[in-house]
Design a protein around this motif. Structure first.
Motif, short mmCIF file in Angstrom:
data_model
loop_
_atom_site.label_atom_id
_atom_site.label_comp_id
_atom_site.label_asym_id
_atom_site.label_seq_id
_atom_site.Cartn_x
_atom_site.Cartn_y
_atom_site.Cartn_z
N UNK A 141 0.81 -1.22 0.00
CA UNK A 141 0.00 0.00 0.00
C UNK A 141 0.85 1.28 0.00
N UNK A 142 1.87 1.42 0.87
CA UNK A 142 2.68 2.64 0.81
C UNK A 142 3.40 2.82 -0.54
N UNK A 143 3.89 1.71 -1.10
CA UNK A 143 4.59 1.81 -2.39
C UNK A 143 3.64 2.28 -3.49
N UNK A 144 2.41 1.73 -3.51
CA UNK A 144 1.46 2.13 -4.54
C UNK A 144 1.03 3.58 -4.36
N UNK A 145 0.87 4.04 -3.12
CA UNK A 145 0.54 5.44 -2.87
C UNK A 145 1.66 6.35 -3.37
N UNK A 146 2.90 5.94 -3.14
CA UNK A 146 4.04 6.73 -3.62
C UNK A 146 4.07 6.79 -5.14
N UNK A 147 3.83 5.65 -5.78
CA UNK A 147 3.84 5.63 -7.25
C UNK A 147 2.72 6.52 -7.80
N UNK A 148 1.53 6.42 -7.24
CA UNK A 148 0.40 7.24 -7.70
C UNK A 148 0.68 8.72 -7.44
N UNK A 149 1.20 9.05 -6.25
CA UNK A 149 1.53 10.44 -5.95
C UNK A 149 2.63 10.99 -6.85
N UNK A 150 3.55 10.12 -7.23
CA UNK A 150 4.63 10.55 -8.13
C UNK A 150 4.07 10.87 -9.52
N UNK A 151 3.11 10.07 -9.99
CA UNK A 151 2.52 10.29 -11.29
C UNK A 151 1.50 11.43 -11.28
N UNK A 152 0.69 11.50 -10.18
CA UNK A 152 -0.35 12.52 -10.11
C UNK A 152 -0.53 12.93 -8.65
N UNK A 153 -0.04 14.11 -8.31
CA UNK A 153 -0.04 14.56 -6.92
C UNK A 153 -1.46 14.69 -6.37
N UNK A 154 -2.39 15.15 -7.17
CA UNK A 154 -3.78 15.31 -6.70
C UNK A 154 -4.37 13.98 -6.27
N UNK A 155 -4.20 12.97 -7.11
CA UNK A 155 -4.72 11.64 -6.76
C UNK A 155 -4.02 11.09 -5.52
N UNK A 157 -2.87 12.84 -3.02
CA UNK A 157 -3.43 13.52 -1.85
C UNK A 157 -4.80 12.95 -1.49
N UNK A 158 -5.63 12.70 -2.51
CA UNK A 158 -6.95 12.11 -2.25
C UNK A 158 -6.79 10.74 -1.57
N UNK A 159 -5.83 9.94 -2.03
CA UNK A 159 -5.58 8.64 -1.41
C UNK A 159 -5.17 8.78 0.05
N UNK A 160 -4.25 9.70 0.31
CA UNK A 160 -3.77 9.90 1.68
C UNK A 160 -4.90 10.33 2.59
N UNK A 161 -5.86 11.11 2.05
CA UNK A 161 -6.97 11.58 2.88
C UNK A 161 -8.06 10.53 3.07
N UNK A 211 -14.92 1.75 -2.46
CA UNK A 211 -15.52 2.07 -3.76
C UNK A 211 -15.75 3.58 -3.89
N UNK A 212 -16.25 4.23 -2.83
CA UNK A 212 -16.48 5.66 -2.88
C UNK A 212 -15.16 6.43 -3.02
N UNK A 213 -14.11 5.93 -2.37
CA UNK A 213 -12.81 6.59 -2.47
C UNK A 213 -12.25 6.49 -3.89
#
Length: 542
Positions: free
Chosen positions: A145-159, A161-165, A252-254
């Protein structure tokens, strides 16, 4: 029990290897997930751009390889979890059995034998769900999970941030549901323990109940307890389904929130299609470990509850310090020196002094409640005592137990053949030695192949008693024990059978074994070389 109790690492060393191997496989699975999302994204984007099939063939080949790799890694993760769980459960069960031995009857006095059996049996088996389903998802949550969040944040910062929230919402729901589930699971485990104890008590007392025609009265009790257990099990299942729905809805909502944000930016032209599609493919994978943890938690709760009970026993046994091996008091037989046994502030035996030399048949005779069985338990290392006890040249509890062949007042027979009961604990039993032990115990008429039930069901009281004595005599010869202790071995025997057994004990003592018999029977007292008492020690001339 916490998601990963540190005591699991302490008592089952294989857990560390299982965790390390699971983390490596999860790391490889995460890389395969990222590669899969990237390859699919490139295929779609280039296909839309008009690339020909030959130009996309390398990407197709890479996608096939990644799909196969994901399948292999999934199989490997399941196989490692199952094997690692089996090894850990085996280690815990071995530690638990060893803890029973270290604590002894006194340390386990406040615990129900049915509860202990339930924990060591079904409870440890229930840990398979913990290792096979829950622990791999817990590792994925910590690694993937942390690795995927980092990869997504690296590609798209907005997404990112939404994941982190939004990601913390799922653990919040898991905690809320987990509290309710844990309480329900504890009640279910308590109901199962009650059912086990009640059923065991009914089975143990069934002959008496049948004798007085009261056996049918217990049907209502067993039915009521069984219904209570069924009801609590259904409550746990309802919570499991409800929590699964809540976690799925939150995830699903996230993901939908991320998808809406990406869609709006794609329409506005502020986000490239390759980035948006890549992030959309990875977003569900980022939520997947947490969703799986929530779903697998319910499969692991029974095992976790049982493990918590097992750790209580193991922690109690860890406080029992091992005794050092000390030389005996100058004699290889059985020696008591100023031995005192106390129960709840009261002396059961006070300052007992006696010596049973090799070649001696001694009888310990005293009024009921005078501490005879307490002395035997102290010699075996099952109760705490002050003073010194030595057997076969050893004063430590383990050494004394190794030097003593013993049969107690209760035969303690297991379901199986008589031969299996006599040779209990011998990995390579000798048929000739079993028959010799039965003859020496005045039970030569019993066939070693005869099958008996638990607690010697199918045998009379005297027969069960003699099988227990035969087991002690088998151990005496098989392990060359220098000391034999028998607690009321002839209380259920007729005069002729008692005379035969006393003759065997006399011959065993004459062969150089120190024999101590707890008994009031006149035949044994008459044959004794020494008559011991918790109050007086007197020699008896033969």
């Amino acid at each position: 029990m916490r998601p990963l109790d540190p005591r699991l690492l302490r008592y089952a060393s294989a857990t560390r290897l299982t965790l390390a191997a699971g983390a490596l496989v999860t790391l490889a699975q995460t890389a395969a997930v990222v590669a899969f999302a990237w390859l699919v994204t490139q295929l779609v984007v280039r296909g839309i751009a008009g690339s020909s099939f030959p130009e996309l063939s390398a990407l197709f080949a890479g996608l096939v390889i990644v799909i196969v790799a994901r399948g292999v890694l999934l199989w490997l993760a399941e196989a490692m979890s199952a094997r690692g769980g089996a090894i850990v459960v085996g280690q815990l069960r071995a530690q638990l059995v060893d803890a029973f031995g270290r604590l002894g009857p006194q340390g386990l006095a406040g615990r129900s034998s049915a509860d202990l059996t339930l924990v060591a049996g079904r409870g440890m088996d229930a840990l398979d769900g913990y290792f096979a389903r829950y622990l791999p998802q817990l590792i994925a949550t910590a690694v993937a999970m942390p690795l995927l969040v980092l990869v997504i944040g690296w590609q798209d910062l907005t997404s990112g941030i939404i994941l982190v929230l939004t990601l913390p919402l799922i653990p919040v729901f898991m905690i809320l549901v987990g509290w309710a589930t844990q309480a329900a699971q504890k009640r279910q485990w308590a109901a199962l323990s009650t059912l086990s104890r009640g059923f065991l008590d009914v089975v143990a007392g069934l002959p008496t109940l049948t004798l007085f025609g009261r056996q049918h009265r217990q049907e209502a009790h067993i039915r009521r307890v069984s219904e209570e257990y069924r009801s609590r099990t259904m409550k746990v299942l309802r919570m499991s389904f409800l929590s699964g729905f809540v976690l799925e809805l939150a995830a699903s909502l996230s993901v939908a929130l991320i998808a809406v944000a990406i869609g709006l930016r794609l329409l506005g032209g502020s986000l490239d299609l390759s980035v948006g599609l890549f992030v959309l493919l990875l977003a569900p994978e980022a939520f997947l470990p947490l969703r799986n943890v929530g779903a697998a938690y319910h499969a692991a709760t029974e095992g976790m509850a049982a493990a918590a009970d097992a750790f209580e026993v193991l922690d109690a046994a860890a406080e029992v310090l091992p005794e050092a091996a000390v030389a005996a008091l100058g004699a290889p037989g059985l020696v008591f020196s100023d031995v005192t046994v106390r129960y709840e502030g009261r002396d059961a035996v006070s300052g007992f002094v006696a010596e049973v030399a090799p070649g001696t048949l001694a009888v310990l005779s005293a009024p009921s409640g005078a501490g005879k069985s307490s002395l035997v338990a102290a010699a075996l290392g099952f109760v705490a005592h002050s003073g010194r006890i030595a057997a076969g040249g050893r004063e430590d509890a383990a050494g004394r137990r190794g030097a003593i062949a013993w049969a107690g007042q209760r035969p303690g027979l297991l379901a199986g053949t008589i031969g299996e009961n006599v040779a209990l604990g011998d990995p390579e039993p000798s048929a000739a030695a079993i028959e010799a032990a039965l003859r020496a115990a005045a039970a030569g008429e019993l066939s070693p192949a005869l099958v008996v039930g638990a607690q010697g069901a199918g045998l009379s009281g005297g027969q069960a008693q003699r099988v227990a004595v035969a087991r002690a005599l088998y151990r005496l010869r098989a392990r060359s024990c220098p000391v034999l202790i028998l607690d009321e071995p002839t209380s259920a025997l007729d005069a002729a059978t008692e005379e035969e057994l006393v003759g065997s004990l006399r011959r065993i003592a004459d062969s150089g074994v120190a024999v101590l018999v707890v008994s009031h029977r006149e035949a044994l007292v008459a044959a004794a070389d020494a008559l011991l008492s918790t109050e007086v020690l007197s020699d008896v001339a033969r």
